[in-house]
Design a protein around this motif. Sequence first.
Motif: not given
Length: 118
Positions: A69-74
């Motif tokens: 999944p393309d998730l930001t660190p936050k």
Amino acid sequence: VFFHNALPFVGFGFLDNAIMIAAGTQIELSIGVVLGISTMAGKSKIICCSSSLAGYVEALASRLGLSIPDLTPKQADMWQTRLSAHLGKAIGVTIGCILGMFPLLFIGDEEEKLEEKK
């Protein structure tokens, strides 16, 4: 996130349970007798051996197109994301273990055939 974590654990649960049921008694009788270990210690050795398959299952899942999944660190640090990941693993391994019980369908037949021969 849920499916990314669940699918490899379905495969791992399936392999782990199927190996434990199909080969567990034989491995226990051979390793257990040679090393003089208890039944539970023999089963834990099987679990350790089958847990080495987890990396292969994850590699197979990524080869089959299971994308990260393309998730930001936050986003990755959110409690909802962590909960989804842990639930995916727990539910995945549960489904895999249930599916991995298929060798039990064949074990009873062998015992009944041996009783009929007597």
